[in-house]
Write an enzyme that holds these catalytic residues in place. Structure first.
Site, PDB file in Angstrom:
ATOM      1  N   GLY A  12       0.798  -1.220   0.000  1.00  0.00           N
ATOM      2  CA  GLY A  12       0.000   0.000   0.000  1.00  0.00           C
ATOM      3  C   GLY A  12       0.831   1.270   0.000  1.00  0.00           C
ATOM      4  O   GLY A  12       0.371   2.317   0.472  1.00  0.00           O
ATOM      5  N   SER A  13       2.035   1.226  -0.576  1.00  0.00           N
ATOM      6  CA  SER A  13       2.817   2.470  -0.622  1.00  0.00           C
ATOM      7  C   SER A  13       2.171   3.491  -1.553  1.00  0.00           C
ATOM      8  O   SER A  13       2.266   4.698  -1.310  1.00  0.00           O
ATOM      9  CB  SER A  13       4.273   2.192  -1.035  1.00  0.00           C
ATOM     10  N   HIS A 109       0.466   0.539 -13.237  1.00  0.00           N
ATOM     11  CA  HIS A 109       1.220  -0.636 -13.671  1.00  0.00           C
ATOM     12  C   HIS A 109       2.702  -0.273 -13.742  1.00  0.00           C
ATOM     13  O   HIS A 109       3.055   0.788 -14.275  1.00  0.00           O
ATOM     14  CB  HIS A 109       0.719  -1.098 -15.049  1.00  0.00           C
TER      15      HIS A 109
HETATM   16  C1  GAR Z   1       3.085  -1.173  -7.549  1.00  0.00           C
HETATM   17  O1  GAR Z   1       4.417  -1.098  -7.972  1.00  0.00           O
HETATM   18  C2  GAR Z   1       2.154  -1.338  -8.727  1.00  0.00           C
HETATM   19  O2  GAR Z   1       2.635  -0.729  -9.883  1.00  0.00           O
HETATM   20  C3  GAR Z   1       2.122  -2.829  -8.871  1.00  0.00           C
HETATM   21  O3  GAR Z   1       2.118  -3.327  -7.562  1.00  0.00           O
HETATM   22  C4  GAR Z   1       2.839  -2.435  -6.731  1.00  0.00           C
HETATM   23  C5  GAR Z   1       2.046  -2.186  -5.477  1.00  0.00           C
HETATM   24  O4  GAR Z   1       2.823  -1.504  -4.532  1.00  0.00           O
HETATM   25  N1  GAR Z   1       0.953  -3.251  -9.580  1.00  0.00           N
HETATM   26  C6  GAR Z   1       0.942  -4.285 -10.405  1.00  0.00           C
HETATM   27  O5  GAR Z   1       1.908  -4.982 -10.610  1.00  0.00           O
HETATM   28  C7  GAR Z   1      -0.382  -4.543 -11.068  1.00  0.00           C
HETATM   29  N2  GAR Z   1      -0.261  -5.616 -12.004  1.00  0.00           N
HETATM   30  P1  GAR Z   1       2.136  -0.851  -3.265  1.00  0.00           P
HETATM   31  O6  GAR Z   1       1.254  -1.911  -2.612  1.00  0.00           O
HETATM   32  O7  GAR Z   1       3.300  -0.504  -2.373  1.00  0.00           O
HETATM   33  O8  GAR Z   1       1.355   0.350  -3.702  1.00  0.00           O
END
Ligand code: GAR
Length: 210
Positions: A12-13, A109
């Site tokens: 969830g950053s 993405h």
């Molecule tokens: C992010 O880097 C996002 O781009 C990626 O997951 C991460 C979530 O990070 N999304 C995907 O790969 C979607 N296919 P977060 O939980 O720290 O926001």
């Protein structure tokens, strides 16, 4: 102020970057609920710390993707959500959710689409030998990472990069552009024409004061 619902699966950053921009006044939105398909998602704790309703909805307790998405729609509508933000939500969504929020679901993405869609986009970029990668914020359509592109940001791929180092560089850009895309939406400045998203220029201050 626009009511946003955020769907997550993990850290969830990106959710945090959105919370931070709301709290510093640069994003005119309110997060009315955060939903995770995964009970252990740290993003649920981030939400609770900021007194945002944080729900675990376990996809395994539903008969299939459509049934799960119907439950998501019901919950999002109960909270009055106008814009759905996918922020590391690692589930394929169905027309049940997409049709309930037309051009009102965004995803981020970790690649410059249409390069490297799907899972492990950073590893795909390294394996391909790409010299540039980055991130894409796009409206969600029925395909996987195929919807109209709102904002992209590029980063270099360095010779000694690992999946982790490249991901970290990309995330810096993610945390900058996702709140920006949401703010453009909140200002009513995004319109979709075919595959393209048109960004209307801001209304000059002189025009609003008349
Ligand atoms: C992010 O880097 C996002 O781009 C990626 O997951 C991460 C979530 O990070 N999304 C995907 O790969 C979607 N296919 P977060 O939980 O720290 O926001």
């Amino acid at each position: 102020r626009i009511k946003v619902g955020v769907l997550i699966s993990g850290s969830g950053s990106n959710l945090q970057s959105i919370i931070d921009r709301i709290e510093d006044g640069s994003l005119s939105a309110d997060i009315v609920c955060v939903i995770s398909n995964n009970a252990g998602a740290f993003g649920l704790e981030r939400a609770r710390k900021h007194t945002i309703p944080a729900l675990h909805m376990d996809h395994r307790q539903f008969a299939g993707r459509s049934a799960y998405d119907a439950a998501l729609v019901e919950t999002l509508q109960q909270y009055g959500v106008e814009l759905v933000i996918l922020a590391g939500f690692m589930r394929i969504i169905t027309p049940v959710l997409i049709d309930a929020f037309p051009h009102a679901i965004m995803n981020i993405h970790p690649a410059i689409l249409p390069a490297f869609p799907g899972l492990h986009a950073q590893r795909q970029a390294l394996d391909h030998g790409a010299r540039i990668s980055g991130c894409t914020v796009h409206f969600v359509d029925a395909g996987t990472d195929t919807g109209p592109i709102i904002i992209q940001a590029a980063v270099p791929v360095l010779d000694d990069d690992t999946e982790e180092s490249l991901s970290a560089r990309i995330q810096v850009e993610e945390h900058r552009v996702y709140p920006r895309a949401i703010q453009l939406y909140a200002e009513g400045r995004l319109s979709v024409e075919g595959r393209r998203v048109i960004i209307t220029p801001p209304v000059p201050a002189s025009a609003t004061s008349l």
